[in-house]
Design a protein around this motif. Structure first.
Motif, PDB file in Angstrom:
ATOM      1  N   ASP A   1      -1.871   4.521  -3.797  1.00 41.57           N
ATOM      2  CA  ASP A   1      -0.614   5.875  -2.690  1.00 41.57           C
ATOM      3  C   ASP A   1       0.155   5.871  -4.463  1.00 41.57           C
ATOM      4  N   LEU A   2       0.292   5.546  -5.419  1.00 43.29           N
ATOM      5  CA  LEU A   2       1.213   4.876  -6.119  1.00 43.29           C
ATOM      6  C   LEU A   2       1.031   6.602  -7.426  1.00 43.29           C
ATOM      7  N   ARG A   3       2.003   6.740  -7.916  1.00 41.86           N
ATOM      8  CA  ARG A   3       2.549   7.793  -8.344  1.00 41.86           C
ATOM      9  C   ARG A   3       2.974   8.124 -10.028  1.00 41.86           C
ATOM     10  N   HIS A   4       3.877   6.803 -10.490  1.00 39.48           N
ATOM     11  CA  HIS A   4       4.701   6.451 -11.097  1.00 39.48           C
ATOM     12  C   HIS A   4       4.537   5.352 -11.780  1.00 39.48           C
ATOM     13  N   LEU A   5       3.729   4.432 -12.660  1.00 37.57           N
ATOM     14  CA  LEU A   5       3.488   3.241 -13.230  1.00 37.57           C
ATOM     15  C   LEU A   5       3.861   3.621 -14.986  1.00 37.57           C
TER      16      LEU A   5
ATOM     17  N   GLY B   1      -9.136   4.294 -12.507  1.00 36.93           N
ATOM     18  CA  GLY B   1      -9.594   5.325 -12.235  1.00 36.93           C
ATOM     19  C   GLY B   1      -9.372   5.652 -11.016  1.00 36.93           C
ATOM     20  N   LYS B   2      -8.873   4.368  -9.953  1.00 36.23           N
ATOM     21  CA  LYS B   2      -8.784   4.826  -8.678  1.00 36.23           C
ATOM     22  C   LYS B   2      -7.417   5.140  -8.265  1.00 36.23           C
ATOM     23  N   LEU B   3      -6.325   5.059  -9.071  1.00 34.63           N
ATOM     24  CA  LEU B   3      -5.373   5.456  -8.823  1.00 34.63           C
ATOM     25  C   LEU B   3      -4.990   7.364  -9.293  1.00 34.63           C
ATOM     26  N   ARG B   4      -5.438   7.291  -7.377  1.00 33.96           N
ATOM     27  CA  ARG B   4      -5.740   9.431  -8.384  1.00 33.96           C
ATOM     28  C   ARG B   4      -4.459  10.489  -7.900  1.00 33.96           C
TER      29      ARG B   4
ATOM     30  N   PHE C   1       0.840  -0.869   0.246  1.00 35.28           N
ATOM     31  CA  PHE C   1      -0.545   0.295  -0.020  1.00 35.28           C
ATOM     32  C   PHE C   1       0.568   1.126   0.288  1.00 35.28           C
ATOM     33  N   TYR C   2       2.811   1.450   0.292  1.00 37.26           N
ATOM     34  CA  TYR C   2       3.018   2.328   0.418  1.00 37.26           C
ATOM     35  C   TYR C   2       3.752   2.971  -0.789  1.00 37.26           C
TER      36      TYR C   2
END
Length: 643
Positions: free
Chosen positions: A163-167, A183-186, A138-139
């Motif tokens: 908490d994902l910033r970069h995929l 879409g949940k990865l806001r 989750f972090y």
């Protein structure tokens, strides 16, 4: 890094950093000291086994596991399964883990036990999918899957990584579907690829909440959009951080493609005006929406339109003030590029004020590059004043004139345009000219070539020689290459007006079976005494070398290959201590596949010769004794003979 800087870095790092390659690796370190290490780095080997990490089993407080690769990215090291399954899961405090360039096919489910992990780099691994347990990290803020070419699936519950910033999924060609829940990865900042799913797959509307996206975004398989409102809810016009946008449909234009729907989808996918690069590919409607080419997109520098087969008219693009590169390819229904393309409302406006690169390719029915519309003279409009490169490929029906004044053009390539004939063009800045499969009349339309340096001509029908008008003022010409011109008999139309070609230092004539520099009035093959390289390849009509060749004092390279009728090499030798024709700076001589050549002339080769290659000359008798000026006929560093 300087040794002093390295020592300082190690001193500052103290007991928190450890590297397999530092000077402490042979020092006995207590288990207690190992427990203090937070950062582990090492140089990868071909095979990294568990034995190599044996001394690291006490590093239970590690935060960073960072291997460095001494190899190129095309090489992958092997990592022992026991390291993946036994060693790494015990590093419970790990924050950063890099496994890039390892030949890893599958990650263990135990990766989910690294609860504090924030950075995971799997670039260029050979994994096909990720374990679902990875979505319990989750972090996790950064997940890098760059160039994982076999990756075909992301975890179904990837939406849990709030908490994902970069995929980073750049260059993942096998990833043709993505799970719903993206879409949940806001908090996402980086998402270079978004694949629209079919009925139950990822919907375009999930882009709605990803308002922080920046840099580049490719939206693929847009033909799967069934509800126009999904495109509306994507809210691309509110994503201010996007600089590059690619919109792509399917390359299969089957009957189920809905032109009206695709037009509306593209209309709603209007990006924010901060956009700098736009690519539209396989779009299936007959026209573009009005925002494509809108002058309000003043920051757009790069625009590509690919394979939109139903488009009959190009959009108005001439008023994109910052546009530097424009590529138009595969618009197979466009017949005319007219006044509307320039987007000019009056005859005094400037079109394409910043454009430097313009390319048209595979425009199969394009006939007319119009210079006027409804009585308005386009030549009165300033256009392409900063254009550096113009490339026109495979436009077989293009007949009309090119733009008449291209003052800044440096590179011009016209290929597979056989009907393009006379088109007066002033090219005062041109340096590189490449003409392939065109009409020979096109030569007579180009003037002001004082800056031309390289000339390449390939497969020009009915070309017997270069016209006089073409070589006028070419005082900067350095390199000439002519290939596959089956009717070429000589290089220049006559001997006159060749003294100005003082910079010419290389000539290549290849696969021109009728070429014979001795034909007609002994036309000059070589108009410049500064020529350094001459290559005659596949010139079957060449029987002997012209006398002019041996008046060149600067010639260093002479290659004669595949000239089946060549019988004599008279003139290249030094005879009776004299200097025959001043060909005394020759360094490389190659005679290959000349089956009619029976003998090598007597005398001595120039003393500067460094390499002599004679190969596949079946009738050639033994070389005369003493032909080498240094007296060493067996010098393998110079002489290479092969039957």
């Amino acid at each position: 890094m300087h040794d002093l800087i390295n020592d300082l870095a190690q001193f500052v790092a103290g007991e928190t950093c450890y590297s397999f390659t530092d000077k402490f690796k042979h020092v006995n370190i207590s288990n207690a000291s190992f427990e203090k290490f937070r950062y582990l780095s090492f140089t990868k080997q071909n095979f990294d086994t568990s034995q190599r990490f044996k001394m690291s089993r006490h590093m239970t407080s590690l935060r960073t596991f960072l291997p460095f690769s001494p190899f190129s990215h095309s090489f992958r090291s092997f990592l022992s399964k026991s390291v993946l399954h036994d060693f790494l899961p015990k590093l419970r405090y790990l924050r950063s883990l890099s496994l890039c360039d390892y030949n890893i096919k599958k990650l263990p489910e135990s990766i989910g036990e690294l609860k504090h992990l924030r950075y995971l780099n799997l670039s260029r691994c050979v994994i096909k999918c990720l374990p679902e347990s990875i979505t319990t990290l989750f972090y996790l803020q950064t997940l890098i899957l760059n160039r994982c070419y076999k990756l075909c699936r992301l975890p179904a519950t990837i939406g849990n990584l709030m908490d994902l910033r970069h995929l980073d999924i750049i260059h993942t060609k096998a990833l043709n579907e993505m799970p719903s829940g993206i879409g949940k990865l806001r908090n996402l900042l980086t998402l270079p690829k978004f694949v629209v799913g079919e009925v139950d797959g990822l919907r375009l509307g999930e882009l709605n909440g990803l308002s922080h996206l920046r840099d580049q975004l490719s939206i693929l398989q847009l033909h799967n959009v069934l509800d126009i409102q999904d495109a509306r809810h994507a809210n691309l016009n509110e994503k201010k951080g996007l600089q590059e946008l690619k919109l792509e449909w399917s390359c299969d234009f089957h009957h189920s493609r809905n032109e009206t729907r695709e037009m509306e989808v593209l209309s709603w996918l209007k990006p924010h005006q901060n956009l700098q690069k736009l690519t539209i590919k396989f779009y299936g409607a007959k026209e573009f929406p009005s925002w494509v080419g809108d002058p309000l997109f003043s920051k757009v520098t790069h625009l590509e339109l690919y394979h939109c087969p139903r488009i009959t008219s190009l959009p108005s693009l001439g008023q994109l003030l910052s546009l530097k590169t424009l590529i138009v390819k595969g618009m197979v229904a466009v017949k005319t590029v007219g006044f509307e393309f320039y987007g000019c409302g009056s005859s005094s406006i400037e079109a394409f004020p910043s454009l430097k690169i313009l390319r048209f390719e595979d425009m199969l029915v394009w006939e007319d590059w119009s210079s006027s519309l409804v009585g308005i003279e386009l030549k009165r409009v300033r256009q392409f004043e900063r254009l550096h490169e113009l490339q026109i490929y495979n436009c077989p029906k293009l007949v009309s004139k090119l733009p008449t004044n291209l003052p800044s053009l440096i590179k011009l390539e016209i290929c597979k345009c056989p009907q393009l004939t006379y088109s007066f063009v002033s090219l005062p800045s041109l340096r590189n000219l490449n003409l392939e499969e065109c009409n020979e009349m096109i030569f007579r339309s180009m003037v002001h070539l004082k800056c031309l340096r390289t000339l390449k001509i390939t497969n020009i029908s009915h070309l017997a020689c270069l016209p006089n008008t073409f070589k006028q003022d070419m005082i900067a010409l350095e390199d000439v290459r002519i290939e596959e011109c089956t009717e070429l008999t000589s290089l220049w139309e006559d001997r006159s007006n060749t003294d100005n070609l003082v910079c010419l230092n290389r000539i290549v004539i290849k696969k021109c079976p009728m070429f014979d520099p001795l034909a007609r009035e002994a036309h000059q093959l070589v108009p410049s005494h500064n020529l350094e390289a001459l290559e005659l390849l596949g010139c079957n009509n060449l029987r002997r070398l012209p006398n002019e060749l041996f008046n060149i004092s600067c010639l260093r390279i002479l290659r004669i290959i595949g000239c089946k009728e060549l019988k004599s090499l008279d003139g290249i030798m030094k005879i009776d201590g004299g200097n025959n024709g001043n060909i005394m700076h020759l360094e490389k001589l190659e005679i290959i596949h000349c089956p009619s050549l029976k003998y090598f002339p007597s005398g001595k080769l120039p003393p500067t010769l460094k390499k002599l290659v004679i190969k596949d000359c079946e009738l050639l008798q033994a070389l005369p004794q003493g032909i080498m000026s240094n007296g060493d006929d067996d010098d393998d560093g110079i002489l290479h003979l092969e039957e």
